[in-house]
Write a protein that holds these residues in place. Structure first.
Motif, mmCIF file in Angstrom:
data_model
loop_
_atom_site.group_PDB
_atom_site.id
_atom_site.type_symbol
_atom_site.label_atom_id
_atom_site.label_comp_id
_atom_site.label_asym_id
_atom_site.label_seq_id
_atom_site.Cartn_x
_atom_site.Cartn_y
_atom_site.Cartn_z
ATOM 1 N N ASP A 110 0.816 -1.216 0.000
ATOM 2 C CA ASP A 110 0.000 0.000 0.000
ATOM 3 C C ASP A 110 0.845 1.260 0.000
ATOM 4 N N GLY A 111 2.119 1.137 -0.393
ATOM 5 C CA GLY A 111 2.940 2.311 -0.667
ATOM 6 C C GLY A 111 3.646 2.942 0.507
ATOM 7 N N VAL A 112 3.713 2.281 1.655
ATOM 8 C CA VAL A 112 4.415 2.838 2.812
ATOM 9 C C VAL A 112 5.851 2.315 2.827
ATOM 10 N N ASN A 113 6.820 3.216 2.822
ATOM 11 C CA ASN A 113 8.218 2.805 2.885
ATOM 12 C C ASN A 113 8.527 2.245 4.272
ATOM 13 N N MET A 114 9.093 1.052 4.309
ATOM 14 C CA MET A 114 9.360 0.386 5.566
ATOM 15 C C MET A 114 10.848 0.079 5.685
ATOM 16 N N GLY A 115 11.381 0.287 6.864
ATOM 17 C CA GLY A 115 12.787 0.011 7.118
ATOM 18 C C GLY A 115 12.975 -1.420 7.592
ATOM 19 N N GLU A 187 -0.021 -5.081 8.170
ATOM 20 C CA GLU A 187 0.169 -6.515 8.347
ATOM 21 C C GLU A 187 1.539 -6.844 8.919
ATOM 22 N N LEU A 188 2.452 -5.879 8.852
ATOM 23 C CA LEU A 188 3.798 -6.088 9.372
ATOM 24 C C LEU A 188 4.071 -5.236 10.609
ATOM 25 N N VAL A 189 3.476 -4.048 10.674
ATOM 26 C CA VAL A 189 3.611 -3.163 11.830
ATOM 27 C C VAL A 189 2.213 -2.772 12.286
ATOM 28 N N SER A 190 1.791 -3.262 13.432
ATOM 29 C CA SER A 190 0.414 -3.078 13.888
ATOM 30 C C SER A 190 0.024 -1.610 13.994
ATOM 31 N N SER A 191 0.931 -0.787 14.501
ATOM 32 C CA SER A 191 0.589 0.613 14.723
ATOM 33 C C SER A 191 0.311 1.365 13.441
ATOM 34 N N CYS A 192 0.695 0.803 12.293
ATOM 35 C CA CYS A 192 0.410 1.463 11.014
ATOM 36 C C CYS A 192 -1.099 1.587 10.800
ATOM 37 N N ILE A 209 -8.182 -5.457 8.417
ATOM 38 C CA ILE A 209 -6.868 -5.495 9.040
ATOM 39 C C ILE A 209 -7.003 -5.070 10.491
ATOM 40 N N GLN A 210 -6.637 -5.885 11.400
ATOM 41 C CA GLN A 210 -6.704 -5.579 12.813
ATOM 42 C C GLN A 210 -5.308 -5.251 13.325
ATOM 43 N N ALA A 211 -5.273 -4.265 14.241
ATOM 44 C CA ALA A 211 -3.998 -3.907 14.850
ATOM 45 C C ALA A 211 -3.651 -4.955 15.894
ATOM 46 N N GLN A 212 -2.916 -5.930 15.510
ATOM 47 C CA GLN A 212 -2.595 -7.034 16.394
ATOM 48 C C GLN A 212 -1.154 -7.476 16.146
ATOM 49 N N SER A 213 -0.721 -8.502 16.832
ATOM 50 C CA SER A 213 0.640 -9.001 16.669
ATOM 51 C C SER A 213 0.864 -9.472 15.241
ATOM 52 N N ASN A 214 2.006 -9.087 14.683
ATOM 53 C CA ASN A 214 2.310 -9.420 13.290
ATOM 54 C C ASN A 214 3.435 -10.441 13.164
ATOM 55 N N ASN A 215 3.703 -11.155 14.224
ATOM 56 C CA ASN A 215 4.802 -12.125 14.189
ATOM 57 C C ASN A 215 4.598 -13.180 13.105
ATOM 58 N N GLY A 216 3.353 -13.594 12.895
ATOM 59 C CA GLY A 216 3.073 -14.599 11.877
ATOM 60 C C GLY A 216 3.441 -14.124 10.484
ATOM 61 N N LYS A 220 6.407 -15.318 7.821
ATOM 62 C CA LYS A 220 6.171 -15.663 6.423
ATOM 63 C C LYS A 220 7.180 -14.963 5.518
ATOM 64 N N VAL A 221 7.421 -13.688 5.791
ATOM 65 C CA VAL A 221 8.399 -12.934 4.997
ATOM 66 C C VAL A 221 9.774 -13.567 5.128
ATOM 67 N N GLN A 222 10.152 -13.891 6.347
ATOM 68 C CA GLN A 222 11.470 -14.466 6.590
ATOM 69 C C GLN A 222 11.633 -15.807 5.888
ATOM 70 N N ASN A 223 10.618 -16.655 5.961
ATOM 71 C CA ASN A 223 10.696 -17.969 5.309
ATOM 72 C C ASN A 223 10.782 -17.834 3.792
ATOM 73 N N ALA A 224 9.991 -16.911 3.241
ATOM 74 C CA ALA A 224 10.015 -16.703 1.792
ATOM 75 C C ALA A 224 11.379 -16.180 1.336
#
Length: 331
Positions: A110-115, A187-192, A209-216, A220-224
């Motif tokens: 959705d176009g948000v630059n993430m570090g 989906e990666l940073v809840s506070s977003c 999209i719920q503001a919740q823990s995004n560890n899952g 997924k990103v790490q495994n991919a």
């Protein structure tokens, strides 16, 4: 008996110079013809004599004793233990070097630059034939470091880091960009979600999209990344030169401007929640007062009893009809 003429002083000097010119290189070549490796090193030896070719002569395994490598041969030593490449915002701790911070900035779907910060773990393939190909391809050219100097990959830590920065780092960046782009920011940073789920009326909107823990999702990103990164490194390097590849995704952060918006949104939601609590409390108190008054209307005697209960202690006579509302205390 024939007597040989004595050598003059000039002849002695010339002889000494010849011995020095011819003997010194021979002595250096002899002394330098022995080499060994430490426990964390493996070496590729290339011919390097005056009349020799520059082909690979042999490979010295880690922790070897002193072995003969030939006259004036060149020894390329590479790390034989597990290595890592760190991308971090901690000052001075990144593999890229330069004394600054190092964060890969990639956009979400959705176009948000993430570090993105993390560490790549790997081991150089120690198979002799594979290592020879690696040295042919990467040990015979120089790589530019972050300081602007050029090094060979086998040239101490500076050379190895320069090789990783110039060859391996672009592959890591490309993989991170590809994987992060398949997720939304929240989906990666809840506070977003605090700044994305707000409508024009200032109220939070309900979304999927719920503001919740995004560890899952981070897992997924790490495994991919781990699956794709091994394939991309093989294709980019031209062989299975790196093995036991694993990327550990340490942290996902928001840009400073977005984080500031999140902080403001959190403060605003806290104020709204506090104000809403006061409104709810006032409504409850009003409802309680109405219910109480309705009860008094149905039972006037009950109202009088409540009045008597509310009188201060020590009052013996209560005259509600008295204009002054006199209260007569005890003597």
């Amino acid at each position: 008996m024939r007597v040989l003429p004595r050598m003059g002083r000039g002849g002695a000097v010339l002889t000494a110079l010849l011995l020095l010119v011819l003997g010194l290189p021979a002595l250096i070549g002899l002394l330098g013809g022995f080499e060994r490796t430490d426990g964390g090193q493996i070496a590729v030896v290339r011919n390097g004599g005056f009349f020799d070719n520059t082909r690979i002569r042999q490979v010295i395994d880690p922790g070897s004793g002193r072995v003969w490598v030939g006259w004036w041969s060149k020894v390329h030593k590479y790390p034989a233990q597990q290595r890592f490449y760190t991308i971090t915002s901690n000052l001075g701790e990144s593999t890229r070097g330069g004394g600054g911070v190092d964060v890969v900035t990639v956009p979400s779907s959705d176009g948000v630059n993430m570090g993105i910060e993390g560490t790549l773990y790997f081991t150089l393939n120690l198979d002799h034939e594979v290592l020879k190909k690696f040295d042919d391809k990467f040990g015979t050219r120089k790589f530019r470091s972050s300081s602007g100097h050029s090094y060979y990959a086998w040239q101490d830590e500076g050379g190895w880091s320069a090789f990783l920065n110039q060859i391996v780092r672009p592959v890591i960046d490309n993989n991170l960009r590809s994987q992060i782009n398949s997720f939304r920011c929240a989906e990666l940073v809840s506070s977003c979600a605090l700044v994305q789920n707000t409508g024009s009326n200032g109220r939070r909107q309900t979304t999927s999209i719920q503001a919740q823990s995004n560890n899952g999702n981070i897992a997924k990103v790490q495994n991919a990344i781990n699956v794709q990164l091994a394939n991309d490194l093989r294709a980019t390097l031209g062989g299975d030169f790196l093995t036991n590849i694993h990327f550990n995704l340490v942290r996902v952060t928001l840009p400073a401007q977005v984080q500031q918006a999140v902080d403001r949104a959190q403060a605003a939601f806290a104020q709204v929640t506090e104000a809403q609590a006061r409104v709810d409390q006032a409504k409850l108190e009003a409802a309680a007062n109405k219910a109480r008054q309705d009860g008094y209307n149905r039972c006037p005697t009950c109202a009088e009893i409540e009045k008597l209960k509310a009188l201060p202690q020590g009052i013996t006579v209560y005259a509600p009809g008295n204009p002054s509302g006199a209260l007569f205390p005890r003597d």
